[in-house]
Design an enzyme around this catalytic site. Structure first.
Site, PDB file in Angstrom:
ATOM      1  N   HIS A 255      69.082 -69.684  33.797  1.00  0.00           N
ATOM      2  CA  HIS A 255      68.582 -69.349  35.017  1.00  0.00           C
ATOM      3  C   HIS A 255      68.687 -70.807  35.793  1.00  0.00           C
ATOM      4  O   HIS A 255      67.713 -71.126  36.226  1.00  0.00           O
ATOM      5  CB  HIS A 255      68.022 -68.367  35.495  1.00  0.00           C
TER       6      HIS A 255
ATOM      7  N   ASP B 261      65.303 -62.602  35.913  1.00  0.00           N
ATOM      8  CA  ASP B 261      64.399 -62.869  36.397  1.00  0.00           C
ATOM      9  C   ASP B 261      62.908 -62.499  36.526  1.00  0.00           C
ATOM     10  O   ASP B 261      62.536 -61.764  37.171  1.00  0.00           O
ATOM     11  CB  ASP B 261      64.702 -63.645  37.633  1.00  0.00           C
TER      12      ASP B 261
ATOM     13  N   ASP C 253      73.439 -62.264  42.133  1.00  0.00           N
ATOM     14  CA  ASP C 253      74.257 -63.168  40.971  1.00  0.00           C
ATOM     15  C   ASP C 253      74.161 -62.121  40.356  1.00  0.00           C
ATOM     16  O   ASP C 253      74.841 -63.336  38.880  1.00  0.00           O
ATOM     17  CB  ASP C 253      73.088 -64.597  41.284  1.00  0.00           C
ATOM     18  N   HIS C 254      73.192 -61.498  39.868  1.00  0.00           N
ATOM     19  CA  HIS C 254      73.281 -61.067  38.430  1.00  0.00           C
ATOM     20  C   HIS C 254      74.495 -59.708  38.148  1.00  0.00           C
ATOM     21  O   HIS C 254      74.548 -59.051  37.787  1.00  0.00           O
ATOM     22  CB  HIS C 254      72.154 -60.588  38.724  1.00  0.00           C
TER      23      HIS C 254
ATOM     24  N   HIS D 139      68.400 -56.820  37.014  1.00  0.00           N
ATOM     25  CA  HIS D 139      67.798 -56.458  38.852  1.00  0.00           C
ATOM     26  C   HIS D 139      69.585 -56.515  39.598  1.00  0.00           C
ATOM     27  O   HIS D 139      70.113 -56.784  38.797  1.00  0.00           O
ATOM     28  CB  HIS D 139      67.181 -57.487  38.739  1.00  0.00           C
TER      29      HIS D 139
ATOM     30  N   HIS E  56      59.808 -60.162  39.589  1.00  0.00           N
ATOM     31  CA  HIS E  56      60.492 -60.621  39.856  1.00  0.00           C
ATOM     32  C   HIS E  56      59.885 -60.022  41.296  1.00  0.00           C
ATOM     33  O   HIS E  56      59.155 -59.671  42.054  1.00  0.00           O
ATOM     34  CB  HIS E  56      61.529 -60.390  40.057  1.00  0.00           C
TER      35      HIS E  56
ATOM     36  N   HIS F 140      70.050 -58.345  42.136  1.00  0.00           N
ATOM     37  CA  HIS F 140      70.292 -59.384  42.520  1.00  0.00           C
ATOM     38  C   HIS F 140      71.973 -59.780  42.513  1.00  0.00           C
ATOM     39  O   HIS F 140      71.848 -59.304  41.699  1.00  0.00           O
ATOM     40  CB  HIS F 140      69.766 -60.707  42.933  1.00  0.00           C
TER      41      HIS F 140
HETATM   42 ZN   LIG Z   1      66.384 -62.228  41.042  1.00  0.00          ZN
END
Ligand SMILES: [Zn+2]
Length: 309
Positions: A274, A216, A67-68, A63, A145, A65
């Site tokens: 995670h 996530d 942090d990914h 996804h 998510h 976001h």
């Molecule tokens: Zn996320």
């Protein structure tokens, strides 16, 4: 094949855990490494491993976001600076938007890559089988998510049986074309009239491995479907036992929910990642212990840890 965890933290980096990324090392199988997510600093983590960036042939994003994905521009640029090494193309799979993120970052920073990136974007309507080669098939399904996020099921195709050469030699088959014929599954007759049944000399095909890597997610049936009979399930554990309500609110899972998914799916092993920086090392061992009351073969992974599949 192995999974090496490059970042096992949730949301933001801590001293011991970087943000999300892991490498599925398929060097023995196809001489490639596949990355799953690429949080900021992934390239620095890779420097601490034996992974050569040029070997990274595919990147799968769960996804969008930060942090990914914030590690992508840096990793992709550094991958270009491998002097005297052949430049190989790269495939990126991910939700719609990943192409624009990568191309914008590269364009604005004036970065030119000496290799091609092929993008494979998908949305809720275009999931299912997203990739197939002669050795592997990859499926994606939407999870639950706060934004569109997927999980991946990587299925290795069944491995052909191997020829028992010693047994064949002992049966009087001379090394040469006859050997090859038996190896290809053909029955042969020797000069003295002996019949050699190929199946007696070839081991049964071995089932390929199934690896499930989830982004996530709240607990959802899609996770169970993706993880059915998986050899390894990699599942987030942003929260711990008792935090189910807040986990739901933020679109995440607890260790207990991850363990339930592993149990319901009949997975063989569960690896929790995670992990929030809130958890100190004693809390991490408690995460494992609590989850083990539901699913025994569970382990909380660390950065740079390598797990044989
Ligand atoms: Zn996320």
């Amino acid at each position: 094949m192995e999974i090496q965890f490059l970042g096992t933290g949730a949301g933001q980096p801590s001293k011991s855990r970087n943000v999300s990324s892991l490498a599925l090392k398929l060097l023995d199988e196809i001489n490639e490494v596949w990355l799953f997510d690429c949080g900021e600093g992934t390239q620095n983590r890779i420097l601490e491993t034996s992974i050569r960036p040029r070997k990274v042939s595919k990147i799968f994003i769960t996804h969008l976001h930060g942090d990914h994905i914030f590690g992508l521009p840096g990793f992709l640029s550094s991958r270009a600076f491998q002097a005297n090494e052949e430049q190989t193309d790269l495939e990126i799979y991910g939700p719609v938007g990943i192409k624009s993120f990568v191309l914008t970052s590269l364009r604005v920073s004036g970065s030119r890559l000496p290799y091609q990136i092929h993008f494979h974007e998908f949305d809720e309507g275009s999931l299912g089988k997203i990739m197939e080669t002669d050795k592997f098939t990859v499926y994606a399904e939407a999870l639950d998510h706060t934004i569109f996020c997927v999980g991946y099921r990587i299925m290795q195709k069944d491995l052909e049986g191997t020829l028992d050469a010693d047994k064949l030699k002992a049966a009087g088959v001379p090394f040469g074309p006859l050997f090859g014929q038996v190896k290809n599954g053909q029955d042969v007759t020797l000069e003295d009239g002996t019949k050699i049944i190929a199946a007696d000399y070839i081991s049964a095909p071995r089932p390929g491995k199934v690896i499930t890597i989830l982004g996530d997610t709240r607990k959802t049936n899609a996770s169970v479907r993706l993880a059915v009979n998986a050899d390894v399930l990699v599942h987030e554990s942003t929260y711990g036992k008792g935090d189910e309500k807040i986990a739901r609110k933020h679109g995440h899972s607890t260790n207990m929910q991850a363990a339930e998914v592993a149990r319901e799916a009949g997975a063989k092993r569960l690896l929790l990642n995670h992990i929030s920086a809130r958890f100190l090392s004693k809390d991490v061992s408690q995460l494992r212990k609590d989850a083990a009351t539901i699913f025994e073969k569970v382990h909380v992974v660390k950065d740079l840890e390598e797990v044989e599949i």
